[in-house]
Design a protein around this motif. Structure first.
Motif, PDB file in Angstrom:
ATOM      1  N   PHE A   5      43.224   2.074  71.856  1.00  0.00           N
ATOM      2  CA  PHE A   5      44.328   2.601  72.678  1.00  0.00           C
ATOM      3  C   PHE A   5      44.732   4.005  72.249  1.00  0.00           C
ATOM      4  N   LEU A   6      44.660   4.253  70.937  1.00  0.00           N
ATOM      5  CA  LEU A   6      44.997   5.589  70.437  1.00  0.00           C
ATOM      6  C   LEU A   6      43.998   6.621  70.953  1.00  0.00           C
ATOM      7  N   PHE A   7      42.711   6.215  70.918  1.00  0.00           N
ATOM      8  CA  PHE A   7      41.660   7.115  71.413  1.00  0.00           C
ATOM      9  C   PHE A   7      41.854   7.405  72.898  1.00  0.00           C
ATOM     10  N   LEU A   8      42.151   6.309  73.664  1.00  0.00           N
ATOM     11  CA  LEU A   8      42.375   6.484  75.098  1.00  0.00           C
ATOM     12  C   LEU A   8      43.619   7.330  75.374  1.00  0.00           C
ATOM     13  N   PHE A   9      44.647   7.168  74.535  1.00  0.00           N
ATOM     14  CA  PHE A   9      45.867   7.982  74.684  1.00  0.00           C
ATOM     15  C   PHE A   9      45.549   9.476  74.483  1.00  0.00           C
ATOM     16  N   LEU A  10      44.790   9.749  73.420  1.00  0.00           N
ATOM     17  CA  LEU A  10      44.444  11.153  73.137  1.00  0.00           C
ATOM     18  C   LEU A  10      43.611  11.756  74.258  1.00  0.00           C
ATOM     19  N   ILE A  11      42.649  10.919  74.752  1.00  0.00           N
ATOM     20  CA  ILE A  11      41.822  11.408  75.865  1.00  0.00           C
ATOM     21  C   ILE A  11      42.704  11.698  77.080  1.00  0.00           C
ATOM     22  N   SER A  12      43.612  10.782  77.396  1.00  0.00           N
ATOM     23  CA  SER A  12      44.493  10.957  78.560  1.00  0.00           C
ATOM     24  C   SER A  12      45.408  12.165  78.382  1.00  0.00           C
ATOM     25  N   PHE A  13      45.902  12.328  77.152  1.00  0.00           N
ATOM     26  CA  PHE A  13      46.814  13.455  76.897  1.00  0.00           C
ATOM     27  C   PHE A  13      46.069  14.797  77.027  1.00  0.00           C
ATOM     28  N   TYR A  43      48.175  11.210  87.555  1.00  0.00           N
ATOM     29  CA  TYR A  43      47.106  10.359  87.008  1.00  0.00           C
ATOM     30  C   TYR A  43      47.103  10.353  85.484  1.00  0.00           C
ATOM     31  N   PHE A  44      46.970  11.518  84.926  1.00  0.00           N
ATOM     32  CA  PHE A  44      46.804  11.582  83.474  1.00  0.00           C
ATOM     33  C   PHE A  44      48.116  11.340  82.739  1.00  0.00           C
ATOM     34  N   GLY A  45      49.253  11.686  83.380  1.00  0.00           N
ATOM     35  CA  GLY A  45      50.548  11.413  82.749  1.00  0.00           C
ATOM     36  C   GLY A  45      50.804   9.912  82.647  1.00  0.00           C
ATOM     37  N   VAL A  46      50.524   9.230  83.751  1.00  0.00           N
ATOM     38  CA  VAL A  46      50.729   7.767  83.761  1.00  0.00           C
ATOM     39  C   VAL A  46      49.798   7.103  82.745  1.00  0.00           C
ATOM     40  N   ALA A  47      48.522   7.587  82.732  1.00  0.00           N
ATOM     41  CA  ALA A  47      47.555   7.001  81.797  1.00  0.00           C
ATOM     42  C   ALA A  47      47.988   7.228  80.355  1.00  0.00           C
ATOM     43  N   VAL A  53      52.252   3.480  75.177  1.00  0.00           N
ATOM     44  CA  VAL A  53      53.007   2.215  75.019  1.00  0.00           C
ATOM     45  C   VAL A  53      52.132   1.155  74.351  1.00  0.00           C
ATOM     46  N   LEU A  54      50.877   1.079  74.809  1.00  0.00           N
ATOM     47  CA  LEU A  54      49.957   0.088  74.248  1.00  0.00           C
ATOM     48  C   LEU A  54      49.692   0.355  72.772  1.00  0.00           C
ATOM     49  N   THR A  58      50.537  -2.296  69.856  1.00  0.00           N
ATOM     50  CA  THR A  58      49.447  -2.869  69.057  1.00  0.00           C
ATOM     51  C   THR A  58      49.286  -2.239  67.690  1.00  0.00           C
ATOM     52  N   VAL A  59      49.846  -1.080  67.485  1.00  0.00           N
ATOM     53  CA  VAL A  59      49.616  -0.390  66.214  1.00  0.00           C
ATOM     54  C   VAL A  59      50.396  -1.071  65.105  1.00  0.00           C
ATOM     55  N   SER A  60      49.827  -1.107  63.975  1.00  0.00           N
ATOM     56  CA  SER A  60      50.502  -1.632  62.785  1.00  0.00           C
ATOM     57  C   SER A  60      51.489  -0.596  62.306  1.00  0.00           C
ATOM     58  N   PRO A  61      52.450  -1.003  61.460  1.00  0.00           N
ATOM     59  CA  PRO A  61      53.455  -0.045  60.997  1.00  0.00           C
ATOM     60  C   PRO A  61      52.824   1.187  60.363  1.00  0.00           C
ATOM     61  N   GLU A  62      51.711   0.957  59.617  1.00  0.00           N
ATOM     62  CA  GLU A  62      51.074   2.124  58.973  1.00  0.00           C
ATOM     63  C   GLU A  62      50.470   3.045  60.029  1.00  0.00           C
ATOM     64  N   ASN A  63      49.761   2.386  61.015  1.00  0.00           N
ATOM     65  CA  ASN A  63      49.159   3.214  62.066  1.00  0.00           C
ATOM     66  C   ASN A  63      50.214   3.904  62.918  1.00  0.00           C
ATOM     67  N   GLU A  64      51.323   3.196  63.131  1.00  0.00           N
ATOM     68  CA  GLU A  64      52.406   3.793  63.921  1.00  0.00           C
ATOM     69  C   GLU A  64      52.940   5.047  63.251  1.00  0.00           C
ATOM     70  N   SER A  65      53.055   4.996  61.945  1.00  0.00           N
ATOM     71  CA  SER A  65      53.522   6.191  61.205  1.00  0.00           C
ATOM     72  C   SER A  65      52.526   7.334  61.350  1.00  0.00           C
ATOM     73  N   ALA A  66      51.217   6.921  61.282  1.00  0.00           N
ATOM     74  CA  ALA A  66      50.180   7.954  61.409  1.00  0.00           C
ATOM     75  C   ALA A  66      50.214   8.587  62.795  1.00  0.00           C
ATOM     76  N   VAL A  67      50.414   7.670  63.796  1.00  0.00           N
ATOM     77  CA  VAL A  67      50.463   8.178  65.169  1.00  0.00           C
ATOM     78  C   VAL A  67      51.650   9.103  65.348  1.00  0.00           C
TER      79      VAL A  67
END
Length: 330
Positions: A5-13, A43-47, A53-54, A58-67
């Motif tokens: 989801f992080l990868f897809l978020f970055l691609i969408s952003f 399109y890309f804003g919604v994505a 959000v996803l 789904t991210v763990s607390p550590e990953n959330e901090s990294a994100v």
């Protein structure tokens, strides 16, 4: 899963950023009328929002901090880019302002220089006009002096002729008793001799045409036959007499070449002799036109066209008449 989801978020952003900058590139798969920032944001804003959000779910607390750290880093980077763009825009505006100021300064300097050149040109024209006026005044003064000197010379010459005439008359009166005592044939011969002597005297002091000399001798009392005999007896070059009379006329008055020829023919010279004289005098016909124009203006008022027509009537060409009108200031 959170990495996906992080990868897809970055691609969408990233696609959102590209779509906002170059929507026609990011939305090539859409119809041309939908390739704009509105649909790119949609399109890309919604994505991007969905994947964000996803990732959060789904991210763990550590990953959330990294994100969050990546997100903050991305925001700082965008802020720096925004600041850099603003600085570039300010620099561009400042450069344009300086260019406008430079153009205004150059324009003012150019106008100032043109004004200065105009004032210098006006001053130069004024000085030239004053110089011409001074030269005209000096020229007029010189011509008046020359005219006065010529008139005095003519007067002295006439007085000398009159004196010679009186002496001749006195001599003839003294010799008259001798003439009465001579025979008729001898008297006629003596009359011719006297006519010849008087003809020589006149030729020595002034110029005559042959017919003019005959008329002068007749005026002095000789008959037509004796006067004609005397005019034919004396040794004289009638062409040179025409030249001398032409010079005499030019010494005290202005003539065109045509007018001078007509004047000499009026004095009794043939057309050939008059034309020869007009062609063998040293004279500047343009200067004669100017002199005649000045003479006319001294005694009457003329318009420019009227003066030119008058000079043409006097025998000058249109070009020479126009030159004279220019020289006298019309």
């Amino acid at each position: 899963m959170d990495d996906l989801f992080l990868f897809l978020f970055l691609i969408s952003f990233a696609a959102l950023i590209i779509g906002l900058i170059k929507p026609e590139f990011a939305l090539k798969w859409l119809p041309e009328n939908k390739r704009n920032r509105k649909f790119a944001g949609m399109y890309f804003g919604v994505a991007a929002a969905l994947f964000f959000v996803l990732v959060g779910v789904t991210v763990s607390p550590e990953n959330e901090s990294a994100v969050k750290g990546d997100q903050l880093e991305q925001e700082e980077k965008e802020k720096e880019e925004q600041e850099q763009q603003e600085e570039e825009q300010q620099e561009k505006e400042e450069q344009e302002r300086r260019e406008r100021e430079q153009e205004q300064k150059e324009k003012e300097e150019k106008e100032k220089q043109e004004q200065q050149e105009k004032e210098e040109q006006e001053q130069k024209e004024k000085e030239e006009e004053e110089k011409k006026a001074k030269e005209r005044a000096e020229k007029e003064k010189q011509e008046q002096e020359e005219k006065a000197a010529q008139e005095q010379k003519e007067k002295e010459k006439q007085e000398q002729v009159e004196q010679e005439k009186k002496e001749q008359q006195k001599k003839e009166k003294q010799e008259k008793p001798k003439k009465k005592a001579a025979k008729k044939e001898s008297a006629e011969t003596m009359s011719q001799q006297q006519a010849v002597q008087m003809a020589r005297n006149y030729i020595n002091y002034t110029a005559f045409s042959q017919s003019g000399l005959i008329e002068q001798l007749e005026y002095e009392g000789f008959n037509k036959k004796d006067a004609t005999y005397a005019a034919g007896k004396i040794d004289v070059n009638w062409k040179e007499q025409a030249v001398e009379m032409a010079n005499n006329y030019l010494d005290y008055d202005a003539f065109s070449k045509k007018g001078l020829i007509e004047q000499l023919m009026y004095e009794g010279f043939s057309n050939d002799h008059a034309a020869y004289a007009a062609g063998n005098v040293t004279v500047d016909w343009k200067a004669q036109a100017v002199k005649m124009a000045e003479n006319y203006l001294n005694y009457d008022a003329f318009s420019r066209s009227g003066l030119i027509e008058q000079l043409k009537y006097e025998g000058f060409s249109g070009e020479v008449a126009t030159y004279a009108a220019n020289e006298v200031g019309l």
